[in-house]
Scaffold this motif. Sequence first.
Motif, PDB file in Angstrom:
ATOM      1  N   GLU A  64      56.346   2.439  -5.326  1.00  0.00           N
ATOM      2  CA  GLU A  64      57.337   2.792  -5.762  1.00  0.00           C
ATOM      3  C   GLU A  64      58.251   2.789  -4.451  1.00  0.00           C
ATOM      4  O   GLU A  64      57.822   3.453  -3.238  1.00  0.00           O
ATOM      5  N   TYR A  65      59.198   2.351  -4.223  1.00  0.00           N
ATOM      6  CA  TYR A  65      60.234   2.236  -2.991  1.00  0.00           C
ATOM      7  C   TYR A  65      61.636   2.574  -3.091  1.00  0.00           C
ATOM      8  O   TYR A  65      62.263   2.279  -4.034  1.00  0.00           O
ATOM      9  N   ARG A  66      61.688   3.703  -2.391  1.00  0.00           N
ATOM     10  CA  ARG A  66      63.212   4.136  -2.559  1.00  0.00           C
ATOM     11  C   ARG A  66      63.858   3.853  -1.246  1.00  0.00           C
ATOM     12  O   ARG A  66      63.593   4.311  -0.306  1.00  0.00           O
ATOM     13  N   THR A  67      65.092   3.291  -1.259  1.00  0.00           N
ATOM     14  CA  THR A  67      65.590   3.025  -0.024  1.00  0.00           C
ATOM     15  C   THR A  67      66.368   4.338   0.504  1.00  0.00           C
ATOM     16  O   THR A  67      66.545   5.021  -0.060  1.00  0.00           O
ATOM     17  N   SER A  75      55.827   8.618   3.490  1.00  0.00           N
ATOM     18  CA  SER A  75      54.747   7.900   2.803  1.00  0.00           C
ATOM     19  C   SER A  75      53.983   8.814   2.009  1.00  0.00           C
ATOM     20  O   SER A  75      53.386   9.791   2.647  1.00  0.00           O
ATOM     21  N   TYR A 128      63.873   7.194   3.415  1.00  0.00           N
ATOM     22  CA  TYR A 128      63.078   5.978   2.970  1.00  0.00           C
ATOM     23  C   TYR A 128      62.013   6.729   2.311  1.00  0.00           C
ATOM     24  O   TYR A 128      61.309   7.458   2.960  1.00  0.00           O
ATOM     25  N   VAL A 130      58.169   5.739   0.483  1.00  0.00           N
ATOM     26  CA  VAL A 130      57.290   4.610  -0.284  1.00  0.00           C
ATOM     27  C   VAL A 130      55.928   5.270  -0.829  1.00  0.00           C
ATOM     28  O   VAL A 130      55.376   6.195  -0.123  1.00  0.00           O
ATOM     29  N   TYR A 163      52.554  -2.368  -0.429  1.00  0.00           N
ATOM     30  CA  TYR A 163      52.882  -0.916   0.160  1.00  0.00           C
ATOM     31  C   TYR A 163      53.158  -1.038   1.689  1.00  0.00           C
ATOM     32  O   TYR A 163      54.108  -0.522   2.091  1.00  0.00           O
ATOM     33  N   ARG A 166      56.499  -2.603   2.242  1.00  0.00           N
ATOM     34  CA  ARG A 166      57.636  -1.637   2.008  1.00  0.00           C
ATOM     35  C   ARG A 166      57.912  -0.838   3.180  1.00  0.00           C
ATOM     36  O   ARG A 166      58.963  -0.549   3.822  1.00  0.00           O
ATOM     37  N   ALA A 170      61.146  -0.643   5.535  1.00  0.00           N
ATOM     38  CA  ALA A 170      62.028   0.560   5.961  1.00  0.00           C
ATOM     39  C   ALA A 170      62.224   0.660   7.558  1.00  0.00           C
ATOM     40  O   ALA A 170      63.166   0.861   8.015  1.00  0.00           O
TER      41      ALA A 170
END
Length: 331
Positions: A64-67, A75, A128, A130, A163, A166, A170
């Motif tokens: 899962e990646y949130r900007t 992390s 960010y 991850v 992972y 990502r 970021a």
Amino acid sequence: MVMYKYMANIAGTCMLIRRVLIWSILFVAVSCSSKSDTLPENNGSQGGSSDAFMRRVEVTNYVEYRTGNAPLIISVPHDGTTTDAALVLRTKENCPDPSFSTAQDIYTTELADLIDSVFRAKTGKYPYMVIGRVSRKYVDFNREQKYAVVAGSTKGVGIYNTYHNRIKAAADSISKKNGAGLLLDIHGHSHEIQQIELGYLLKSSILNLDDATLAADENYAYKSSIYNLVKNNKSGSTFTALLRGTYSFGSYLYKNGLACIPHSANLSPGDSPYFSSGEITQRHGSSQGSGVIDAIQCEFNRNAREEVNRKNTAEAFVAAVLEYMEKHYKL
């Protein structure tokens, strides 16, 4: 008279319809302007830029990646629970990691979610994020690839690379926008001493040295995961000051009520168990001049992660992060 009343009724009806239309338009306008995931770039203050940030959340390969729009990366590699029959289970035999483990760092995702929301509430900005969603039994994101997945597991390698890619995405975004930033790698430990262990790529034997010895050899700073900050901090702080001085990250945590190591009143672990950090801090931190993103592995003790204490932990942690970054970073 009848005609007059008829015309008056028509006029009244038209006025009512007009009012209904006006209120409908206003309602739609207000509703459209209150999307929960849209924040102004100027920390939400009035009179600033009208540009807005829209956070994206995507899940690819169980990552899962949130900007974000703040110079901070969170992390969370070891709290995944998803299983997949197409992946090969890691064992000590097929994945000979000297520090082999498949233990789940429970509640670290919940803690990170709170850190994310508290940071937003305090600053109007998003870090960010991850987060690994697959079980550590298949992929260990905090190990070198040769220990992280079973050799020949193409799918496992793809998840592992996603992972780290990502985090790199970021880091690249922060480097471009801010010139420097901080990565905090969230873990959980089961050691008896209830304190947060901060890892800077320096083993216990190094932390056990006195400040004069650490300062005399520049290699200690060079090999640490905050080397860029050592070279470029607005406070003019030395390596030992940033590592465990009055204005170190650990000292800010301690000031805000979180027991931790190292800091100015708890300099080194001695013979006690201590995690000095792993692959994420090594690969993405600024050790040996490898970039402008500093990294600290944050091993949270069990009590700090439990539900009854989790919100307080997140509040204190974010307060320390903001004080630390305000003191040292040229942002």
